[in-house]
Every structure is written in structure tokens, then in C-alpha cells.
Design a protein around this motif. Structure first.
Motif, PDB file in Angstrom:
ATOM      1  N   ILE A  54       0.835  -1.202   0.000  1.00 32.10           N
ATOM      2  CA  ILE A  54       0.000   0.000   0.000  1.00 32.10           C
ATOM      3  C   ILE A  54       0.870   1.253   0.000  1.00 32.10           C
ATOM      4  O   ILE A  54       0.643   2.190  -0.773  1.00 32.10           O
ATOM      5  CB  ILE A  54      -0.945   0.021   1.219  1.00 32.10           C
ATOM      6  CG1 ILE A  54      -1.786  -1.259   1.281  1.00 32.10           C
ATOM      7  CG2 ILE A  54      -1.819   1.260   1.188  1.00 32.10           C
ATOM      8  CD1 ILE A  54      -2.703  -1.462   0.103  1.00 32.10           C
ATOM      9  N   LEU A  55       1.886   1.276   0.859  1.00 33.11           N
ATOM     10  CA  LEU A  55       2.746   2.449   0.965  1.00 33.11           C
ATOM     11  C   LEU A  55       3.456   2.741  -0.349  1.00 33.11           C
ATOM     12  O   LEU A  55       3.572   3.887  -0.767  1.00 33.11           O
ATOM     13  CB  LEU A  55       3.778   2.239   2.075  1.00 33.11           C
ATOM     14  CG  LEU A  55       3.216   2.072   3.490  1.00 33.11           C
ATOM     15  CD1 LEU A  55       4.329   1.665   4.446  1.00 33.11           C
ATOM     16  CD2 LEU A  55       2.554   3.359   3.964  1.00 33.11           C
ATOM     17  N   ALA A  56       3.942   1.696  -1.010  1.00 33.35           N
ATOM     18  CA  ALA A  56       4.730   1.888  -2.222  1.00 33.35           C
ATOM     19  C   ALA A  56       3.872   2.127  -3.449  1.00 33.35           C
ATOM     20  O   ALA A  56       4.216   2.943  -4.301  1.00 33.35           O
ATOM     21  CB  ALA A  56       5.644   0.684  -2.450  1.00 33.35           C
ATOM     22  N   CYS A  57       2.760   1.399  -3.563  1.00 28.19           N
ATOM     23  CA  CYS A  57       2.016   1.450  -4.836  1.00 28.19           C
ATOM     24  C   CYS A  57       0.508   1.323  -4.664  1.00 28.19           C
ATOM     25  O   CYS A  57      -0.170   0.764  -5.520  1.00 28.19           O
ATOM     26  CB  CYS A  57       2.535   0.386  -5.797  1.00 28.19           C
ATOM     27  SG  CYS A  57       2.456  -1.323  -5.209  1.00 28.19           S
ATOM     28  N   TRP A 150      13.133  -1.074  -3.605  1.00 28.44           N
ATOM     29  CA  TRP A 150      14.445  -0.790  -4.194  1.00 28.44           C
ATOM     30  C   TRP A 150      15.552  -1.537  -3.465  1.00 28.44           C
ATOM     31  O   TRP A 150      15.524  -1.695  -2.244  1.00 28.44           O
ATOM     32  CB  TRP A 150      14.679   0.721  -4.141  1.00 28.44           C
ATOM     33  CG  TRP A 150      15.959   1.182  -4.758  1.00 28.44           C
ATOM     34  CD1 TRP A 150      16.556   0.715  -5.888  1.00 28.44           C
ATOM     35  CD2 TRP A 150      16.808   2.231  -4.270  1.00 28.44           C
ATOM     36  NE1 TRP A 150      17.712   1.400  -6.148  1.00 28.44           N
ATOM     37  CE2 TRP A 150      17.894   2.340  -5.169  1.00 28.44           C
ATOM     38  CE3 TRP A 150      16.741   3.097  -3.177  1.00 28.44           C
ATOM     39  CZ2 TRP A 150      18.921   3.276  -4.992  1.00 28.44           C
ATOM     40  CZ3 TRP A 150      17.746   4.019  -3.008  1.00 28.44           C
ATOM     41  CH2 TRP A 150      18.819   4.109  -3.907  1.00 28.44           C
ATOM     42  N   ARG A 151      16.545  -1.960  -4.218  1.00 30.06           N
ATOM     43  CA  ARG A 151      17.669  -2.739  -3.669  1.00 30.06           C
ATOM     44  C   ARG A 151      18.489  -1.987  -2.627  1.00 30.06           C
ATOM     45  O   ARG A 151      19.250  -2.607  -1.885  1.00 30.06           O
ATOM     46  CB  ARG A 151      18.596  -3.173  -4.809  1.00 30.06           C
ATOM     47  CG  ARG A 151      18.119  -4.390  -5.561  1.00 30.06           C
ATOM     48  CD  ARG A 151      18.850  -4.564  -6.871  1.00 30.06           C
ATOM     49  NE  ARG A 151      18.302  -3.699  -7.910  1.00 30.06           N
ATOM     50  CZ  ARG A 151      18.751  -3.711  -9.162  1.00 30.06           C
ATOM     51  NH1 ARG A 151      19.761  -4.500  -9.496  1.00 30.06           N
ATOM     52  NH2 ARG A 151      18.191  -2.919 -10.060  1.00 30.06           N
ATOM     53  N   LEU A 175       9.743  -7.901 -16.528  1.00 33.03           N
ATOM     54  CA  LEU A 175      10.263  -6.545 -16.388  1.00 33.03           C
ATOM     55  C   LEU A 175      10.309  -6.180 -14.903  1.00 33.03           C
ATOM     56  O   LEU A 175       9.358  -6.434 -14.176  1.00 33.03           O
ATOM     57  CB  LEU A 175       9.357  -5.565 -17.134  1.00 33.03           C
ATOM     58  CG  LEU A 175       9.659  -4.067 -16.964  1.00 33.03           C
ATOM     59  CD1 LEU A 175      10.959  -3.712 -17.670  1.00 33.03           C
ATOM     60  CD2 LEU A 175       8.509  -3.226 -17.509  1.00 33.03           C
ATOM     61  N   LEU A 176      11.404  -5.574 -14.465  1.00 32.21           N
ATOM     62  CA  LEU A 176      11.547  -5.179 -13.064  1.00 32.21           C
ATOM     63  C   LEU A 176      11.302  -3.687 -12.892  1.00 32.21           C
ATOM     64  O   LEU A 176      11.845  -2.870 -13.627  1.00 32.21           O
ATOM     65  CB  LEU A 176      12.955  -5.514 -12.555  1.00 32.21           C
ATOM     66  CG  LEU A 176      13.271  -5.070 -11.123  1.00 32.21           C
ATOM     67  CD1 LEU A 176      12.455  -5.884 -10.110  1.00 32.21           C
ATOM     68  CD2 LEU A 176      14.758  -5.197 -10.831  1.00 32.21           C
ATOM     69  N   VAL A 177      10.492  -3.345 -11.888  1.00 29.30           N
ATOM     70  CA  VAL A 177      10.280  -1.959 -11.461  1.00 29.30           C
ATOM     71  C   VAL A 177      10.525  -1.922  -9.959  1.00 29.30           C
ATOM     72  O   VAL A 177       9.977  -2.751  -9.219  1.00 29.30           O
ATOM     73  CB  VAL A 177       8.851  -1.473 -11.787  1.00 29.30           C
ATOM     74  CG1 VAL A 177       8.638  -0.054 -11.249  1.00 29.30           C
ATOM     75  CG2 VAL A 177       8.591  -1.527 -13.292  1.00 29.30           C
ATOM     76  N   GLU A 178      11.348  -0.971  -9.491  1.00 35.19           N
ATOM     77  CA  GLU A 178      11.653  -0.871  -8.062  1.00 35.19           C
ATOM     78  C   GLU A 178      11.001   0.376  -7.473  1.00 35.19           C
ATOM     79  O   GLU A 178      10.793   1.375  -8.174  1.00 35.19           O
ATOM     80  CB  GLU A 178      13.167  -0.839  -7.837  1.00 35.19           C
ATOM     81  CG  GLU A 178      13.834  -2.143  -8.248  1.00 35.19           C
ATOM     82  CD  GLU A 178      15.340  -2.085  -8.121  1.00 35.19           C
ATOM     83  OE1 GLU A 178      15.866  -2.480  -7.055  1.00 35.19           O
ATOM     84  OE2 GLU A 178      15.993  -1.652  -9.085  1.00 35.19           O
ATOM     85  N   MET A 179      10.707   0.302  -6.177  1.00 34.09           N
ATOM     86  CA  MET A 179       9.945   1.360  -5.512  1.00 34.09           C
ATOM     87  C   MET A 179      10.628   1.795  -4.219  1.00 34.09           C
ATOM     88  O   MET A 179      10.968   0.946  -3.388  1.00 34.09           O
ATOM     89  CB  MET A 179       8.526   0.858  -5.208  1.00 34.09           C
ATOM     90  CG  MET A 179       7.796   0.289  -6.413  1.00 34.09           C
ATOM     91  SD  MET A 179       6.149  -0.382  -6.030  1.00 34.09           S
ATOM     92  CE  MET A 179       6.579  -1.844  -5.052  1.00 34.09           C
TER      93      MET A 179
END
Length: 252
Positions: A54-57, A150-151, A175-179
Motif C-alpha cells: 500500500i505504501l509503495a504502490c 528498491w535494492r 520486467l523489473l520496477v523498483e519502488m
């Protein structure tokens, strides 16, 4: 590589007013949900703890429901280690309550995604990173969009999830997407350690942001102080201000 000592989650962190005043945030290129998760692609959200999805997306999840995208929420841990030493929130109770809070939050967003719970130990994902990667390779399929923390986000579990997804996604044709989540705490505006060159803003209409705020309130275990230890809320108001902007940021 960002040294670990530079990614500490201590104190109140960077004030939200600093982020709000930074013109670089508004200057990030905008992106749509359809661009993040194109066509018939499945979105696989890999959340280290209940609430990270929830916080990220939380805004993106609403857009994905509107556009009819298939969504799988992968809950890596049950969040049992968030309140060490607490008699109000012992690990066993947290591991029951926090997944329920996630379900309530999804309902507050008006979404009903598929869930997959992996039950890895909260605070111990780094030690199980290879196992997580193997599980992800069983889950992912070509064409998926994988979204995770995110890493270099600052929390060890967040970073382990980012690394595991970064290793698994290409091998599966995903496909990778980081948050960023805790990045907003330890980083600063225009921070050269953050990959702003691959950052995009997803703008949230007022109604979607309102529902995201309502969803965050479902995480009572995280937004309320712990009377048994005297510790403040993990998601204190100053932390939530940074996480409830009218946009979400994604690294592609």
C-alpha cells in the motif's frame, strides 16, 4: 553501491517539507499505469511486509484494477518482527494481525487481488534470499511486470526483496520496477545516491489518494504507538507524510 551506514533508518529522517520544496520531484517525468504495466501483462507486487504494497504502490493498484490488469500480491513475510519486546504486539499476534490488515487495506482501496503468502521470517529475508529467488522463478512468467522495493531502500528485508527480484525477473522474461519506501527517510532532495535518472512519477487523482490514505489507516499495528513499550508508531505522522504524496515514484 551505497554504503550500509549511509542508509540507516534512525530518528525522524528527512522532513517532508524538504521533499515538498524540492523542484526536482515535480520535474520527474510522469508515467501512466498502462506504461508501467502494459497491455495484458500481469503485475506481480513483491511486498517484504504487510503494508509495503500500500505504501509503495497503493495508487497504482487502484489504476490496475480500473484497467483490468491481473495482479498477484506476493507477501514475503507476515511482519511478525515489527515490535521487539512488546507485550501488546508479540510476534505471534503480529503474524496473524498484519496479513488481516493488508486484506482490510485492499478492501479500502476497492481491489481484490490474488494473494500468495510465502511466510519467510520477518527480519530474516537476507538469509533466505536465494530461497526467495528460487520461489520467484517458480512464480514469474514471461511478460510479467515485477514491482518490489528498491535494492538500496534501507531496510534489509526491502533490499533483499529488491535483489531477489532483480536476479529472478530477467531469467523469467519479466520486467523489473523498483519502488522507494524508506529511501524518503534517509536520502535527501537531489541525493546523488538515488537513481533519479530512472525515476518516474505516477500522479494520483484526489480520490485515489484519499482511498490510499484510508487504506494506510487499516494498519493499526503500525500507525499507533505501543503502550507496552512506550515506543512511538512505526509509521509515525512524519513518516506517513513522506509516503502519501499525490504521486508515487518508480525506478525503471
Amino acid at each position: 553501491m551505497i554504503p550500509k551506514q549511509e542508509r540507516q533508518i534512525e530518528g525522524e529522517g528527512t522532513p517532508d517539507a524538504d521533499w515538498q520544496a524540492w523542484p526536482g520531484l515535480a520535474a520527474l517525468p510522469s508515467i501512466t499505469a498502462r506504461e508501467l504495466v502494459p497491455g495484458s501483462a500481469r503485475a506481480v507486487i513483491v511486498a517484504p511486509h504487510p503494508d509495503d504494497e500500500i505504501l509503495a504502490c497503493g495508487g497504482l493498484l487502484q489504476f490496475l484494477a480500473q484497467q483490468g490488469s491481473e495482479v498477484l500480491l506476493v507477501a514475503v513475510t507476515d511482519g511478525g518482527a515489527s515490535h521487539p519486546g512488546s507485550s501488546l504486539w508479540p510476534a505471534e499476534r503480529l503474524s496473524r494481525v498484519r496479513p488481516d490488515e493488508s486484506r482490510q487495506a485492499a478492501a479500502a482501496l476497492g481491489i481484490s487481488p490474488a494473494w500468495l503468502r510465502l511466510h519467510l521470517p520477518d527480519g530474516g529475508v537476507t538469509a533466505r534470499e536465494a530461497h526467495l529467488g528460487a520461489m520467484l522463478r517458480e512464480i514469474l512468467r514471461p511478460g510479467d511486470t515485477v514491482l518490489t522495493t528498491w535494492r538500496f531502500d534501507g531496510h534489509p528485508d526491502h533490499e533483499a526483496c529488491g535483489r531477489a527480484c532483480a536476479a529472478a525477473a530477467p531469467s523469467c522474461g519479466a520486467l523489473l520496477v523498483e519502488m522507494p519506501v524508506w529511501t524518503w527517510h534517509w536520502a535527501a532532495p537531489n541525493d546523488a545516491r538515488v537513481p533519479w535518472q530512472r525515476a518516474y512519477r505516477l500522479l494520483l487523482p484526489d480520490e485515489l489518494l484519499r482511498r490510499k490514505r484510508d487504506a494506510v489507516r487499516c494498519f493499526a499495528s503500525q500507525v499507533e504507538a505501543d503502550a507496552s513499550t512506550g515506543q512511538p508508531a512505526i509509521l509515525a505522522p512524519y513518516a506517513l507524510q513522506r509516503l502519501l504524496h499525490p504521486c508515487e515514484v518508480y525506478f525503471r
